[in-house]
Design an enzyme around this catalytic site. Structure first.
Site, PDB file in Angstrom:
ATOM      1  N   ARG A  57      11.550  -9.511   6.490  1.00 43.28           N
ATOM      2  CA  ARG A  57      10.660  -8.276   7.082  1.00 43.28           C
ATOM      3  C   ARG A  57      11.057  -8.162   8.666  1.00 43.28           C
ATOM      4  O   ARG A  57      10.756  -6.939   9.103  1.00 43.28           O
ATOM      5  CB  ARG A  57       9.093  -8.761   7.147  1.00 43.28           C
ATOM      6  CG  ARG A  57       8.127  -8.048   7.960  1.00 43.28           C
ATOM      7  CD  ARG A  57       6.811  -8.479   7.676  1.00 43.28           C
ATOM      8  NE  ARG A  57       6.185  -8.992   6.591  1.00 43.28           N
ATOM      9  CZ  ARG A  57       6.003  -8.370   5.402  1.00 43.28           C
ATOM     10  NH1 ARG A  57       5.980  -6.993   5.517  1.00 43.28           N
ATOM     11  NH2 ARG A  57       5.726  -9.090   4.259  1.00 43.28           N
ATOM     12  N   ILE A  84       4.532  -3.582   5.622  1.00 41.77           N
ATOM     13  CA  ILE A  84       3.795  -4.090   6.845  1.00 41.77           C
ATOM     14  C   ILE A  84       5.131  -4.283   7.981  1.00 41.77           C
ATOM     15  O   ILE A  84       6.215  -4.972   7.363  1.00 41.77           O
ATOM     16  CB  ILE A  84       3.323  -5.240   6.392  1.00 41.77           C
ATOM     17  CG1 ILE A  84       2.121  -4.787   5.442  1.00 41.77           C
ATOM     18  CG2 ILE A  84       2.782  -6.146   7.649  1.00 41.77           C
ATOM     19  CD1 ILE A  84       1.433  -6.097   4.852  1.00 41.77           C
ATOM     20  N   LEU A  85       4.930  -4.017   9.060  1.00 40.31           N
ATOM     21  CA  LEU A  85       5.918  -4.102  10.094  1.00 40.31           C
ATOM     22  C   LEU A  85       5.575  -5.535  10.630  1.00 40.31           C
ATOM     23  O   LEU A  85       4.546  -5.831  10.697  1.00 40.31           O
ATOM     24  CB  LEU A  85       5.809  -3.038  11.095  1.00 40.31           C
ATOM     25  CG  LEU A  85       6.072  -1.625  10.812  1.00 40.31           C
ATOM     26  CD1 LEU A  85       5.712  -0.649  11.934  1.00 40.31           C
ATOM     27  CD2 LEU A  85       7.582  -1.604  10.462  1.00 40.31           C
ATOM     28  N   HIS A 101      -6.728   4.692   7.478  1.00 40.71           N
ATOM     29  CA  HIS A 101      -7.064   3.896   6.247  1.00 40.71           C
ATOM     30  C   HIS A 101      -8.137   4.703   5.711  1.00 40.71           C
ATOM     31  O   HIS A 101      -9.229   5.089   6.382  1.00 40.71           O
ATOM     32  CB  HIS A 101      -7.305   2.416   6.830  1.00 40.71           C
ATOM     33  CG  HIS A 101      -7.494   1.470   5.679  1.00 40.71           C
ATOM     34  ND1 HIS A 101      -6.862   0.915   4.742  1.00 40.71           N
ATOM     35  CD2 HIS A 101      -9.009   1.079   5.352  1.00 40.71           C
ATOM     36  CE1 HIS A 101      -7.194   0.485   4.049  1.00 40.71           C
ATOM     37  NE2 HIS A 101      -8.595   0.348   4.113  1.00 40.71           N
TER      38      HIS A 101
HETATM   39  C1  GRF Z   1      -3.768   8.049   3.187  1.00 38.80           C
HETATM   40  O1  GRF Z   1      -4.970   8.307   2.296  1.00 38.80           O
HETATM   41  C2  GRF Z   1      -4.113   7.071   4.018  1.00 38.80           C
HETATM   42  O2  GRF Z   1      -5.437   6.777   4.421  1.00 38.80           O
HETATM   43  C3  GRF Z   1      -3.268   5.799   3.377  1.00 38.80           C
HETATM   44  O3  GRF Z   1      -2.524   6.234   2.731  1.00 38.80           O
HETATM   45  C4  GRF Z   1      -2.756   7.765   2.263  1.00 38.80           C
HETATM   46  C5  GRF Z   1      -1.495   8.682   2.681  1.00 38.80           C
HETATM   47  O4  GRF Z   1      -1.506   9.848   2.324  1.00 38.80           O
HETATM   48  N1  GRF Z   1      -3.004   5.027   4.285  1.00 38.80           N
HETATM   49  P1  GRF Z   1      -0.633  11.082   2.571  1.00 38.80           P
HETATM   50  O5  GRF Z   1       0.808  10.579   2.370  1.00 38.80           O
HETATM   51  O6  GRF Z   1      -0.775  11.199   4.033  1.00 38.80           O
HETATM   52  O7  GRF Z   1      -1.036  12.320   1.712  1.00 38.80           O
END
Ligand code: GRF
Length: 192
Positions: A57, A84-85, A101
């Protein structure tokens, strides 16, 4: 911007009329990701940093940070970036990495947020934009918006409703961030 998948949030940022920021690079860990195609169509430089090409990582994180810095970026915007970074990213970009999220954090962190909200039977879930810290889906919260869960929802239907909110919330947050309007005080982000 960092993305592994479809890149609909990337598209929302590309389409935003008043972002006040230049998108200088779209980076993915997945060669051929739809997000990269969207970037290419918009004339934005792209880069692929593959997880499998790095021994751990830390090495992956160094490569990502070097690519981001090399492109002249001052911040990272994550949307559906499925890696995960490591802590080097937080050190090199302190309070300069945004993530989105599909739940109201701290509820349902992790990759199964939409499914877990349904399994838990919550009536309301939502969208969170936050700054990235050393823990997954944990840093100071920039913005949140609630989204109702309906009895006949499945993960796809609920995710579509969440994404419609994401596509409005993320450009607003990125614009505020780029304009220097977000003040971070401990875990609290104040909009100026
Ligand atoms: C989004 O729903 C975001 O909340 C989650 O991953 C999804 C990415 O969607 N972390 P997209 O690739 O921008 O369509």
């Amino acid at each position: 911007m960092l993305a592994s998948g479809s890149g609909t949030n990337l598209q929302a940022l590309l389409d935003a009329p008043d972002l006040g920021a230049d998108l200088v690079l779209v980076l993915s860990d997945v060669p051929g990701a739809r997000a990269l195609e969207r970037a290419e169509s918009a004339g934005i430089p792209t880069s692929v940093v593959r997880w499998a090409d790095h021994r751990d990582r830390a090495a992956f994180t160094t490569a990502v940070c070097d690519a981001v810095e090399g492109a002249g970026a001052e911040a990272m915007v994550l949307a559906g970036f499925m890696r995960i970074l490591g802590e080097e990213a937080i050190r090199r970009f302190p309070n300069r990495i945004l993530n989105i999220h599909p739940a109201l954090l701290p509820a349902f962190p992790g990759v199964r947020a939409v499914e877990q909200a349904l399994e838990h039977g919550v009536k309301v879930t939502g969208v969170t934009v936050h700054l990235v810290d050393e823990q997954v889906d944990h840093g100071p919260i920039v913005s949140q918006e609630a989204v109702p869960v309906f009895p006949d929802d499945d993960a796809d239907r609920l995710h579509a409703r969440l994404q419609a909110v994401e596509h409005r919330l993320y450009p607003e947050a990125v614009a505020a961030f780029a304009a220097g309007r977000l003040e971070v005080r401990g875990r609290t982000v104040i909009w100026r």
